[in-house]
Write an enzyme that holds these catalytic residues in place. Structure first.
Site, PDB file in Angstrom:
ATOM      1  N   VAL A 246      34.089  -9.228   9.541  1.00  0.00           N
ATOM      2  CA  VAL A 246      33.932  -8.128  10.627  1.00  0.00           C
ATOM      3  C   VAL A 246      32.817  -8.479  11.464  1.00  0.00           C
ATOM      4  O   VAL A 246      31.443  -8.575  11.331  1.00  0.00           O
ATOM      5  CB  VAL A 246      33.795  -6.571   9.913  1.00  0.00           C
ATOM      6  CG1 VAL A 246      33.700  -5.635  11.010  1.00  0.00           C
ATOM      7  CG2 VAL A 246      35.073  -6.428   8.963  1.00  0.00           C
ATOM      8  N   PRO A 247      33.100  -8.543  13.026  1.00  0.00           N
ATOM      9  CA  PRO A 247      32.214  -8.561  13.818  1.00  0.00           C
ATOM     10  C   PRO A 247      30.971  -7.750  13.865  1.00  0.00           C
ATOM     11  O   PRO A 247      31.269  -6.588  13.829  1.00  0.00           O
ATOM     12  CB  PRO A 247      33.063  -8.811  15.123  1.00  0.00           C
ATOM     13  CG  PRO A 247      34.213  -7.945  14.896  1.00  0.00           C
ATOM     14  CD  PRO A 247      34.531  -8.349  13.428  1.00  0.00           C
ATOM     15  N   ASP A 248      29.951  -8.213  13.775  1.00  0.00           N
ATOM     16  CA  ASP A 248      28.710  -7.043  13.908  1.00  0.00           C
ATOM     17  C   ASP A 248      28.227  -6.930  15.413  1.00  0.00           C
ATOM     18  O   ASP A 248      27.627  -7.689  16.015  1.00  0.00           O
ATOM     19  CB  ASP A 248      27.637  -7.594  12.955  1.00  0.00           C
ATOM     20  CG  ASP A 248      26.121  -6.889  12.959  1.00  0.00           C
ATOM     21  OD1 ASP A 248      26.310  -5.705  13.717  1.00  0.00           O
ATOM     22  OD2 ASP A 248      25.478  -7.141  12.167  1.00  0.00           O
ATOM     23  N   PRO A 249      28.331  -5.606  15.899  1.00  0.00           N
ATOM     24  CA  PRO A 249      28.038  -5.540  17.372  1.00  0.00           C
ATOM     25  C   PRO A 249      26.655  -5.060  17.529  1.00  0.00           C
ATOM     26  O   PRO A 249      26.259  -4.981  18.715  1.00  0.00           O
ATOM     27  CB  PRO A 249      29.140  -4.383  17.523  1.00  0.00           C
ATOM     28  CG  PRO A 249      29.215  -3.558  16.158  1.00  0.00           C
ATOM     29  CD  PRO A 249      29.025  -4.563  15.145  1.00  0.00           C
ATOM     30  N   TRP A 250      25.855  -4.889  16.802  1.00  0.00           N
ATOM     31  CA  TRP A 250      24.528  -4.489  16.648  1.00  0.00           C
ATOM     32  C   TRP A 250      23.875  -4.867  17.850  1.00  0.00           C
ATOM     33  O   TRP A 250      23.045  -4.415  18.437  1.00  0.00           O
ATOM     34  CB  TRP A 250      23.678  -4.459  15.271  1.00  0.00           C
ATOM     35  CG  TRP A 250      22.424  -4.102  15.279  1.00  0.00           C
ATOM     36  CD1 TRP A 250      21.184  -4.469  15.445  1.00  0.00           C
ATOM     37  CD2 TRP A 250      22.041  -2.536  15.392  1.00  0.00           C
ATOM     38  NE1 TRP A 250      20.335  -3.642  15.615  1.00  0.00           N
ATOM     39  CE2 TRP A 250      20.674  -2.478  15.434  1.00  0.00           C
ATOM     40  CE3 TRP A 250      22.894  -1.208  15.013  1.00  0.00           C
ATOM     41  CZ2 TRP A 250      20.127  -1.296  15.033  1.00  0.00           C
ATOM     42  CZ3 TRP A 250      22.424  -0.207  14.928  1.00  0.00           C
ATOM     43  CH2 TRP A 250      20.829  -0.185  14.992  1.00  0.00           C
TER      44      TRP A 250
END
EC number: 3.1.3.48
Length: 142
Positions: A104-108
């Site tokens: 899952v892409p980590d948008p942080w």
């Protein structure tokens, strides 16, 4: 985000007797609420955003859980080190359209728009997650 989507979708589908929780593999955000950017994306999509406080997962929590899901391989490896006997899936394992082993892409560290992509990945996996929860409850898959 995954916790809130799971709670919302489970409620919509009448799935009861289930508790979804979210924890971190580090203690950096201890006590903090959901990231403000994630809150905006979740609220816009109709999910609850209140009442969450970040905490670091413990080995005991892992052992007590019926299903443990990580967002990325780094997190899964850290969870496995905490409780080697616990099976840990990737969220994308529940999305039939996802590339096997994808994360899952980590948008942080990116822009606020990255949270939209994360929400899309979480929502895509949720039917499979809820199907697995029903199986664990002894219900026939839907």
């Amino acid at each position: 985000m995954a916790e809130r989507v799971a709670q919302g979708r489970a409620a919509e589908e009448g799935l009861t007797g289930v508790t979804f929780s979210s924890s971190g593999v580090s203690d950096e955000e201890h006590g903090g609420p959901i990231d403000a950017r994630a809150q905006r994306v979740l609220a816009r999509a109709g999910y609850s955003t209140g009442g969450h406080r970040a905490h670091k997962i413990t080995a005991a929590e892992l052992r007590e859980a019926d299903l443990v899901i990580a967002m990325e391989e780094l997190h899964r490896s850290r969870l496995r080190r905490l409780a080697p006997e616990v099976e840990v899936a990737l969220l994308t394992d529940f999305d039939p359209e996802a590339v096997p082993g994808s994360e899952v892409p980590d948008p942080w560290y990116g822009s606020a728009s990255g949270f939209d992509g994360t929400l899309a990945a979480v929502e895509a996996a949720m039917p499979g997650v809820l199907r697995r929860v029903r199986e664990l409850q002894g219900d026939a898959p839907v």
